[in-house]
Design a protein around this motif. Structure first.
Motif, mmCIF file in Angstrom:
data_model
loop_
_atom_site.group_PDB
_atom_site.id
_atom_site.type_symbol
_atom_site.label_atom_id
_atom_site.label_comp_id
_atom_site.label_asym_id
_atom_site.label_seq_id
_atom_site.Cartn_x
_atom_site.Cartn_y
_atom_site.Cartn_z
ATOM 1 N N PHE B 139 39.273 54.665 34.916
ATOM 2 C CA PHE B 139 40.176 53.589 35.321
ATOM 3 C C PHE B 139 41.118 54.022 36.445
ATOM 4 O O PHE B 139 42.245 53.573 36.549
ATOM 5 C CB PHE B 139 40.972 53.058 34.118
ATOM 6 N N PHE B 213 27.135 48.917 41.847
ATOM 7 C CA PHE B 213 27.865 48.025 40.951
ATOM 8 C C PHE B 213 27.860 48.558 39.511
ATOM 9 O O PHE B 213 28.903 48.857 38.941
ATOM 10 C CB PHE B 213 27.234 46.625 40.999
ATOM 11 N N VAL B 217 31.401 49.555 37.554
ATOM 12 C CA VAL B 217 32.144 48.410 37.020
ATOM 13 C C VAL B 217 32.887 48.756 35.726
ATOM 14 O O VAL B 217 33.982 48.259 35.478
ATOM 15 C CB VAL B 217 31.203 47.194 36.856
ATOM 16 N N LEU B 218 32.310 49.655 34.938
ATOM 17 C CA LEU B 218 32.951 49.969 33.665
ATOM 18 C C LEU B 218 34.071 50.995 33.838
ATOM 19 O O LEU B 218 35.149 50.864 33.267
ATOM 20 C CB LEU B 218 31.891 50.505 32.698
ATOM 21 N N GLY B 221 37.877 50.125 36.131
ATOM 22 C CA GLY B 221 39.015 49.369 35.638
ATOM 23 C C GLY B 221 39.222 48.048 36.351
ATOM 24 O O GLY B 221 39.884 47.165 35.841
ATOM 25 N N ASN B 222 38.680 47.920 37.578
ATOM 26 C CA ASN B 222 38.654 46.638 38.295
ATOM 27 C C ASN B 222 40.010 45.992 38.529
ATOM 28 O O ASN B 222 40.116 44.774 38.525
ATOM 29 C CB ASN B 222 37.767 45.623 37.561
ATOM 30 N N ILE B 223 41.070 46.779 38.700
ATOM 31 C CA ILE B 223 42.368 46.167 38.980
ATOM 32 C C ILE B 223 42.451 45.873 40.484
ATOM 33 O O ILE B 223 42.328 46.787 41.296
ATOM 34 C CB ILE B 223 43.515 47.108 38.570
ATOM 35 N N PRO B 224 42.634 44.586 40.849
ATOM 36 C CA PRO B 224 42.712 44.248 42.273
ATOM 37 C C PRO B 224 43.799 45.066 42.973
ATOM 38 O O PRO B 224 44.840 45.360 42.377
ATOM 39 C CB PRO B 224 43.072 42.759 42.273
ATOM 40 N N PHE B 225 43.536 45.453 44.199
ATOM 41 C CA PHE B 225 44.444 46.227 45.043
ATOM 42 C C PHE B 225 44.596 47.671 44.565
ATOM 43 O O PHE B 225 45.317 48.446 45.169
ATOM 44 C CB PHE B 225 45.834 45.593 45.155
ATOM 45 N N LYS B 226 43.950 48.027 43.468
ATOM 46 C CA LYS B 226 44.049 49.408 43.002
ATOM 47 C C LYS B 226 42.667 50.014 42.829
ATOM 48 O O LYS B 226 42.322 50.990 43.491
ATOM 49 C CB LYS B 226 44.817 49.487 41.677
ATOM 50 N N GLU B 228 39.639 47.972 42.354
ATOM 51 C CA GLU B 228 38.544 47.007 42.444
ATOM 52 C C GLU B 228 37.718 47.272 43.695
ATOM 53 O O GLU B 228 38.237 47.206 44.805
ATOM 54 C CB GLU B 228 39.091 45.577 42.483
ATOM 55 N N VAL B 232 32.397 44.565 42.756
ATOM 56 C CA VAL B 232 33.026 43.878 41.618
ATOM 57 C C VAL B 232 33.763 42.629 42.111
ATOM 58 O O VAL B 232 33.727 41.571 41.469
ATOM 59 C CB VAL B 232 33.980 44.821 40.862
ATOM 60 N N ALA B 235 31.220 39.988 42.535
ATOM 61 C CA ALA B 235 30.828 39.401 41.242
ATOM 62 C C ALA B 235 31.861 38.362 40.806
ATOM 63 O O ALA B 235 31.508 37.296 40.291
ATOM 64 C CB ALA B 235 30.685 40.490 40.186
ATOM 65 N N GLY B 236 33.135 38.649 41.030
ATOM 66 C CA GLY B 236 34.202 37.715 40.672
ATOM 67 C C GLY B 236 34.123 36.423 41.469
ATOM 68 O O GLY B 236 34.360 35.341 40.943
ATOM 69 N N GLN B 237 33.766 36.552 42.755
ATOM 70 C CA GLN B 237 33.659 35.357 43.592
ATOM 71 C C GLN B 237 32.501 34.473 43.130
ATOM 72 O O GLN B 237 32.596 33.256 43.151
ATOM 73 C CB GLN B 237 33.468 35.754 45.064
#
Lengths: 329, 276
Positions: B139, B213, B217-218, B221-226, B228, B232, B235-237
């Motif tokens: 993460f 991907f 992805v796991l 942690g996928n935190i935007p601006f940190k 991501e 990923v 995928a969100g879009q």
């Protein structure tokens, strides 16, 4: 002569096999079930139970399981489906828009919803951080795990539970949004899906996992030793099921859909952690769950929840949605 | 029957260089178009389906830009690290002999065979909060780098290995007999010969890292601006019903990978200009 007849034997067996196989094929129907991944275990038991009934005799199933949004997009793009079981209504709406599911799919006693659940807090053994309320989640020093509502449609239930819970406690719309910002400041991991969120929590990360009650029960069954807290205010999760236009042509598909609301099938859903929608099953002691003080739905207008269509636009629009700002700080 | 077939085959072989060459070329190009060029063109097309303004708007959204920067940063880092470790591993596998060498040689390709989501899960268990080694990189950006190092390991090794095998050791021996030190031999003889192979391995590793991907992805942690990464974000879009935005960011990733592959191709071309 004898040698010749023997050499023909495999061919004869093959021919007989083809004839028998063709007979069996004409007498049976194959239905395609396209579903999201969580109820896979339940359908694994419900389908044989249906096949044991007179209506389900000689009906076989092609089953496909995956993320709800992916499954809806696959069917929209042409994946053959007679029955679709998805995690939230907007994914069915995608198929209605494409003309694959008729617009009156939810015109039945259960409004098209086959299972219920609620949003709960999964905590570590003994609840060391003493997490009981929504306010506790936003306290400093608490690490929250919730799937990313932009990669997981199902995760949107969690966000709307958090928002609605604030409104149910008398907070205003802007206070509820301010709460979402505080809550997401404590979110340290945004896994892609609810299942991955469970894996992240199982890996030791986080103090509390925001998830669905059925997922919490599943995690317990799979040995992720945890307990879960039912908050005083939470949202009722409702999972839709519908027949596509091709499914409507098969009486067997209609019979299967009807079977899903039978007490037999509802009990099997209950066994895998869902809250049955059939009153008679839900009230039996085995499936009677604790009821939160305030249980609201995505259509609780008094709390500012005006159905998925409005919520999707207001909170989850990819450029102007409230959650774009909340998650991006 | 059999004879005539054999004759026609040998005849086909004989004309392959001339008229058959046209056929072979046609098949190769047709196949390449069907599998690669047509899907990529469709992607470019759909990214521009709402006009260049929308394309630009999608690509320059702060969250998209931040994911892109992170993706390119970690991919460069991973590719550069691979240049060193990949070459070293190839060197050991070719020049050294030790028990179990055959086994290690086979293990190199396993990251290709393992479903990347499984790789992500295993890395999370080994190098996450419950790490048995006490190493927790999950993460955070270091976790992304670790996952990418895992999936890109084979590229440089497999690119360098055959060149190293073919390398004429008499050149090195001659240099040593003339008094060159080992470092000088490496720098002036081995390295220049390996460089093109290292670079093509690095380019492939970079391209793979940019699009990866499943394994990331796991553990990211996928935190935007940190934490991501672009894949990923894409995928969100898609899940948010914005296929144009997803396609636009994908096209940018493709263009960057294409530029890197072309640049390295051009460099190799320039390097081998004397051989032609």
């Amino acid at each position: 002569m004898r040698r010749i007849s023997l050499s023909f034997l495999p061919l004869l067996v093959l021919a007989a096999g083809i004839v028998v196989g063709a007979r069996a094929a004409t007498a049976s129907t194959t239905l395609s079930l396209v579903a999201y991944s969580t109820p896979k275990d339940a359908y694994g038991k419900i389908i044989p139970a249906f096949q044991a009934t007179t209506a389900g005799k000689n009906v076989s199933f092609n089953q496909s399981y995956g993320a709800s949004g992916d499954q809806a997009r696959a069917v929209a793009a042409g994946l053959s489906a007679d029955i679709v079981a998805l995690s939230l209504e907007p994914d069915v709406s995608t198929l209605v828009k494409k003309g694959i599911v008729p617009s009156n799919w939810n015109q039945n006693r259960y409004h098209g919803m086959v299972t219920d659940s609620v949003v709960v807090f999964v905590v570590r053994d003994g609840n060391p951080k003493k997490i009981h309320t929504w306010a506790d989640l936003a306290k400093s020093g608490v690490q929250v795990i919730t799937p990313n509502p932009f990669t997981s449609g199902g995760a949107r239930w969690n966000v709307m539970a958090a928002y609605g819970a604030q409104r149910a406690q008398g907070k205003s719309d802007s206070q509820a949004i301010a709460y979402l910002k505080r809550l997401f400041k404590n979110v340290s991991v945004l896994p892609k899906s609810a299942r991955e969120a469970t894996q992240v929590f199982a890996s030791g990360k986080g103090d509390v996992l925001l998830t669905y009650e059925n997922e919490a029960i599943y995690a317990n069954k799979k040995g992720v030793h945890t307990e879960y807290v039912l908050p005083k205010q939470t949202i009722l999760i409702e999972n839709p099921v519908a027949l596509t236009k091709s499914g409507l042509k098969h009486p067997e598909a209609k019979a299967f859909l009807k079977f899903l609301w039978s007490s037999k099938a509802q009990k099997l859903f209950g066994d895998s952690g869902y809250r049955p929608v059939l009153k008679s099953v839900a009230s039996s002691s085995k499936y009677r769950y604790k009821q939160p003080k305030s249980l609201f739905t995505i259509n609780s207008k008094a709390l500012g929840l005006r159905g998925w269509k409005s919520v999707q636009y207001r909170f989850f629009d990819h450029s102007s949605g409230i959650m774009v700002k909340v998650i991006g700080h | 029957m059999a004879t005539s077939a054999a004759v026609s085959v040998s005849r086909a072989g004989a004309v392959l260089g001339r008229a058959g060459g046209g056929l072979a070329r046609g098949i190769a190009i047709g196949y390449l178009s069907l599998i690669v060029l047509v899907p990529l063109s469709a992607l470019v097309w759909s990214s521009r389906s709402e006009g260049m303004d929308t394309f630009w708007q999608e690509v320059t959204k702060p969250q998209a830009l931040s994911a892109l920067k992170l993706t390119l940063g970690v991919s460069f880092l991973v590719a550069a690290f691979n240049a060193l470790t990949g070459t070293a591993i190839a060197w050991v596998l070719v020049r050294d002999s030790f028990p179990g060498k055959g086994f290690f040689n086979s293990v190199i390709d396993l990251p290709f065979a393992l479903p990347t989501i499984v790789a992500g899960l295993v890395l999370l268990e080994l190098y996450g909060p419950n790490s048995p080694f006490g190493v927790d990189v999950a993460f955070q950006r270091a976790g992304i780098v670790l996952a990418l190092l895992f999936v890109t390991l084979p590229f440089v090794v497999r690119a360098v290995q055959p060149v190293l095998l073919e390398l004429d050791r008499e050149m090195e021996e001659a240099a040593e007999s003339l008094g060159a030190r080992r470092l000088a031999v490496f720098r002036r003889i081995v390295f220049p010969n390996l460089l093109p192979a290292v670079l093509s391995g690095v380019a492939l590793a970079f391209a793979r890292a940019v699009g990866e991907f499943g394994s990331v992805v796991l553990i990211s942690g996928n935190i935007p601006f940190k934490t991501e990464v672009s894949s990923v974000y894409i995928a969100g879009q898609i899940e948010s019903d914005n296929p144009t935005g997803a396609a636009a960011v994908s096209v940018v990733l493709l263009l960057i990978s294409l530029a890197v592959l072309l640049a390295i191709g051009a460099f190799r071309h320039w390097r081998t200009r004397h051989d032609r």
